[in-house]
Design a protein around this motif. Structure first.
Motif, PDB file in Angstrom:
ATOM      1  N   PHE A  28     -16.388  38.678  -5.124  1.00 42.30           N
ATOM      2  CA  PHE A  28     -16.166  37.979  -6.206  1.00 42.30           C
ATOM      3  C   PHE A  28     -15.111  39.637  -6.639  1.00 42.30           C
ATOM      4  CE2 PHE A  28     -16.026  34.008  -4.246  1.00 42.30           C
ATOM      5  CZ  PHE A  28     -15.611  32.591  -5.864  1.00 42.30           C
ATOM      6  N   LEU A  45      -2.075  22.259 -13.126  1.00 38.52           N
ATOM      7  CA  LEU A  45      -3.162  22.632 -12.137  1.00 38.52           C
ATOM      8  C   LEU A  45      -2.361  23.515 -11.434  1.00 38.52           C
ATOM      9  CD1 LEU A  45      -6.197  23.104 -11.074  1.00 38.52           C
ATOM     10  CD2 LEU A  45      -5.186  21.592  -9.358  1.00 38.52           C
ATOM     11  N   GLU A  46      -2.840  24.894 -11.347  1.00 36.73           N
ATOM     12  CA  GLU A  46      -2.648  25.886 -10.042  1.00 36.73           C
ATOM     13  C   GLU A  46      -1.399  24.894  -8.912  1.00 36.73           C
ATOM     14  OE1 GLU A  46      -5.224  26.165 -11.534  1.00 36.73           O
ATOM     15  OE2 GLU A  46      -6.964  26.785 -10.299  1.00 36.73           O
ATOM     16  N   PRO A  48     -10.585  20.944 -13.886  1.00 42.67           N
ATOM     17  CA  PRO A  48     -11.231  20.376 -13.930  1.00 42.67           C
ATOM     18  C   PRO A  48     -11.834  19.555 -14.706  1.00 42.67           C
ATOM     19  CG  PRO A  48     -12.043  22.318 -11.908  1.00 42.67           C
ATOM     20  CD  PRO A  48     -11.430  22.427 -13.341  1.00 42.67           C
ATOM     21  N   PHE A  84     -20.138  36.216 -12.190  1.00 42.67           N
ATOM     22  CA  PHE A  84     -21.499  36.308 -12.037  1.00 42.67           C
ATOM     23  C   PHE A  84     -20.875  36.732 -10.438  1.00 42.67           C
ATOM     24  CE2 PHE A  84     -25.539  34.363 -11.767  1.00 42.67           C
ATOM     25  CZ  PHE A  84     -25.487  33.960 -10.677  1.00 42.67           C
ATOM     26  N   ASN A  85     -20.140  36.265  -9.433  1.00 41.03           N
ATOM     27  CA  ASN A  85     -20.194  36.387  -7.726  1.00 41.03           C
ATOM     28  C   ASN A  85     -20.279  37.799  -7.819  1.00 41.03           C
ATOM     29  OD1 ASN A  85     -19.431  36.530  -5.032  1.00 41.03           O
ATOM     30  ND2 ASN A  85     -19.626  34.651  -5.535  1.00 41.03           N
ATOM     31  N   LYS A 133       0.274  27.880 -16.035  1.00 45.10           N
ATOM     32  CA  LYS A 133      -0.593  28.884 -16.537  1.00 45.10           C
ATOM     33  C   LYS A 133      -0.035  30.398 -17.438  1.00 45.10           C
ATOM     34  CE  LYS A 133      -3.885  26.489 -14.714  1.00 45.10           C
ATOM     35  NZ  LYS A 133      -5.349  26.190 -14.873  1.00 45.10           N
ATOM     36  N   HIS A 189     -14.861  30.294 -16.591  1.00 44.91           N
ATOM     37  CA  HIS A 189     -15.886  30.105 -15.659  1.00 44.91           C
ATOM     38  C   HIS A 189     -16.471  28.757 -15.112  1.00 44.91           C
ATOM     39  CE1 HIS A 189     -17.433  30.688 -19.534  1.00 44.91           C
ATOM     40  NE2 HIS A 189     -18.459  30.962 -19.562  1.00 44.91           N
ATOM     41  N   VAL A 223     -15.669  39.226 -17.308  1.00 44.16           N
ATOM     42  CA  VAL A 223     -17.529  39.046 -16.679  1.00 44.16           C
ATOM     43  C   VAL A 223     -17.480  38.908 -15.351  1.00 44.16           C
ATOM     44  CG1 VAL A 223     -19.371  38.624 -16.859  1.00 44.16           C
ATOM     45  CG2 VAL A 223     -18.498  39.195 -19.493  1.00 44.16           C
ATOM     46  N   ASN A 250      -8.382  25.095 -17.666  1.00 44.25           N
ATOM     47  CA  ASN A 250      -8.526  24.207 -17.328  1.00 44.25           C
ATOM     48  C   ASN A 250      -9.567  22.570 -17.982  1.00 44.25           C
ATOM     49  OD1 ASN A 250     -10.596  26.487 -15.385  1.00 44.25           O
ATOM     50  ND2 ASN A 250      -8.501  25.289 -14.212  1.00 44.25           N
ATOM     51  N   ALA A 301     -24.174  37.289 -15.426  1.00 51.89           N
ATOM     52  CA  ALA A 301     -23.932  35.586 -15.779  1.00 51.89           C
ATOM     53  C   ALA A 301     -23.782  36.094 -17.473  1.00 51.89           C
ATOM     54  CB  ALA A 301     -25.004  34.901 -15.858  1.00 51.89           C
ATOM     55  N   SER A 302     -22.798  35.196 -18.192  1.00 51.21           N
ATOM     56  CA  SER A 302     -21.739  35.467 -19.628  1.00 51.21           C
ATOM     57  C   SER A 302     -23.282  35.067 -20.518  1.00 51.21           C
ATOM     58  CB  SER A 302     -21.515  34.459 -19.151  1.00 51.21           C
ATOM     59  OG  SER A 302     -21.703  32.802 -19.316  1.00 51.21           O
TER      60      SER A 302
HETATM   61  O1  LIG Z   1     -14.345  26.138 -11.370  1.00 50.55           O
HETATM   62  C1  LIG Z   1     -13.716  27.171 -11.868  1.00 50.55           C
HETATM   63  N1  LIG Z   1     -13.734  28.018 -12.175  1.00 50.55           N
HETATM   64  C2  LIG Z   1     -14.982  28.758 -12.096  1.00 50.55           C
HETATM   65  C3  LIG Z   1     -16.119  29.180 -11.110  1.00 50.55           C
HETATM   66  C4  LIG Z   1     -16.145  28.243  -9.690  1.00 50.55           C
HETATM   67  C5  LIG Z   1     -16.932  28.447  -8.572  1.00 50.55           C
HETATM   68  C6  LIG Z   1     -17.655  30.007  -8.671  1.00 50.55           C
HETATM   69  C7  LIG Z   1     -17.788  30.996 -10.687  1.00 50.55           C
HETATM   70  C8  LIG Z   1     -18.275  32.350 -10.187  1.00 50.55           C
HETATM   71  N2  LIG Z   1     -17.723  32.580 -11.520  1.00 50.55           N
HETATM   72  C9  LIG Z   1     -18.519  32.590 -12.635  1.00 50.55           C
HETATM   73  C10 LIG Z   1     -19.268  31.897 -12.630  1.00 50.55           C
HETATM   74  C11 LIG Z   1     -20.287  31.509 -13.428  1.00 50.55           C
HETATM   75  C12 LIG Z   1     -19.908  32.536 -14.638  1.00 50.55           C
HETATM   76  N3  LIG Z   1     -20.977  32.870 -15.770  1.00 50.55           N
HETATM   77  N4  LIG Z   1     -20.151  34.072 -16.140  1.00 50.55           N
HETATM   78  C13 LIG Z   1     -18.866  34.353 -15.678  1.00 50.55           C
HETATM   79  C14 LIG Z   1     -18.901  33.599 -14.654  1.00 50.55           C
HETATM   80  C15 LIG Z   1     -18.268  34.041 -13.648  1.00 50.55           C
HETATM   81  C16 LIG Z   1     -16.451  30.418 -10.960  1.00 50.55           C
HETATM   82  C17 LIG Z   1     -12.032  26.428 -11.401  1.00 50.55           C
HETATM   83  C18 LIG Z   1     -12.002  24.957 -10.707  1.00 50.55           C
HETATM   84  C19 LIG Z   1     -10.744  24.571 -10.308  1.00 50.55           C
HETATM   85  C20 LIG Z   1     -10.208  23.865  -9.321  1.00 50.55           C
HETATM   86  C21 LIG Z   1     -11.297  23.151  -8.627  1.00 50.55           C
HETATM   87  C22 LIG Z   1     -11.326  22.689  -7.348  1.00 50.55           C
HETATM   88  C23 LIG Z   1      -9.716  21.686  -7.524  1.00 50.55           C
HETATM   89  F1  LIG Z   1     -10.175  20.189  -7.192  1.00 50.55           F
HETATM   90  C24 LIG Z   1      -9.587  21.265  -8.961  1.00 50.55           C
HETATM   91  C25 LIG Z   1      -9.380  22.627  -9.650  1.00 50.55           C
HETATM   92  C26 LIG Z   1      -9.201  25.721 -11.042  1.00 50.55           C
HETATM   93  C27 LIG Z   1      -9.389  26.634 -11.698  1.00 50.55           C
HETATM   94  O2  LIG Z   1      -9.185  26.560 -12.457  1.00 50.55           O
HETATM   95  C28 LIG Z   1     -11.036  26.749 -12.088  1.00 50.55           C
HETATM   96  O3  LIG Z   1     -11.226  27.934 -12.795  1.00 50.55           O
END
Ligand SMILES: O=C(NCc1cccc(CNc2ccc3[nH]ncc3c2)c1)c1cc(-c2ccc(F)cc2)cc(O)c1O
Ligand SMILES: [Mg+2]
Length: 214
Positions: free
Chosen positions: A95, A198-199, A174, A91-92, A46, A142, A89, A170, A118-119
């Motif tokens: 990270f 998916l990566e 997901p 949130f964690n 991707k 996100h 941006v 994604n 948070a965004s």
């Molecule tokens: O969920 C995903 N990514 C988002 C995410 C996830 C966790 C924590 C954060 C914390 N960071 C965060 C949160 C809220 C926020 N608000 N503003 C900024 C901001 C930043 C962000 C994701 C999952 C999979 C995946 C997993 C498992 C599977 F089997 C297949 C695929 C593949 C991806 O490429 C993904 O991108």
């Protein structure tokens, strides 16, 4: 207690990449996450689509929602023209701390600003904080249930202009079904799906590119 996955990714970069060489940072993360330990970076398949859309847009001001370890921040920032900027941006805080170090290792710290929070809280403050008019490019990566509310927020805050390109990760896995409905049925967007995987896996995933028509 042991290390975290982001900490192990940083270690792999410090061990296998060359300081100041963004491509070697990207390759080190892709190698580690494909052969040692999966992680949710946009990845190399991707990533090539991200690169081509970015090169086409050549944004002066780019926004990324969801920094994680900074892999896509490095992919984006390495292709920006001089004086162009990326705001990302995260949130964690754990990270964000790793991402700051990975972005600096790539030598891209002057082009990237990591904003913690948070965004939904930060988007309304962007204009005043960064003195910007609008974004030319937005990468959404996100929480998938935030893609629609944050796109609406970007519209309402006047942060999108005629021609702004949104690229969402994604949309299949997901999945972001509400987002696809929102941008595909909306006369204010021109959308196109880029199929991929998916990566680091063979599972189907893809990117949705949506041009804001104003
Ligand atoms: O969920 C995903 N990514 C988002 C995410 C996830 C966790 C924590 C954060 C914390 N960071 C965060 C949160 C809220 C926020 N608000 N503003 C900024 C901001 C930043 C962000 C994701 C999952 C999979 C995946 C997993 C498992 C599977 F089997 C297949 C695929 C593949 C991806 O490429 C993904 O991108
Ligand atoms: Mg993603």
């Amino acid at each position: 207690t042991g290390s975290s996955r982001p900490q192990r990714i940083l270690k792999a970069v410090q061990k296998n990449a060359t300081k100041g060489d963004p491509q070697s940072v990207i390759s080190a993360i892709d190698y580690y996450c494909r052969h040692k330990e999966w992680a949710m970076n946009v990845g190399d398949d991707k990533g090539l689509i991200l690169d081509s859309v970015l090169t086409e847009v050549n944004p002066s001001m780019a926004l990324e929602l969801g920094t994680y370890c900074g892999y896509s921040s490095v992919r984006i920032a390495r292709l920006l023209s001089p004086n162009s900027k990326l705001i990302t941006v995260e949130f964690n805080p754990a990270f964000a701390a790793i991402a700051r170090q990975i972005i600096a290792y790539a030598g891209l710290q002057d082009k990237v600003t990591i904003v913690e929070g948070a965004s939904g809280d930060l988007i309304p403050k962007m204009k005043e904080r960064f003195g910007l008019k609008s974004f030319d490019f937005v990468f959404l990566d996100h929480w998938k249930d935030r893609y629609v509310p944050d796109t609406k927020l970007l519209e309402d805050c006047g942060l999108l202009r005629k021609g702004t390109v949104l690229l969402a990760d994604n949309v299949i896995c997901p999945g972001a079904p509400e987002y696809l409905k929102y941008v595909r049925n909306n006369p204010r967007y021109e959308s196109r799906y880029y199929p991929s995987v998916l990566e680091y896996t063979k599972a189907e995933d893809g990117l949705e590119k949506s041009v804001f028509l104003g």
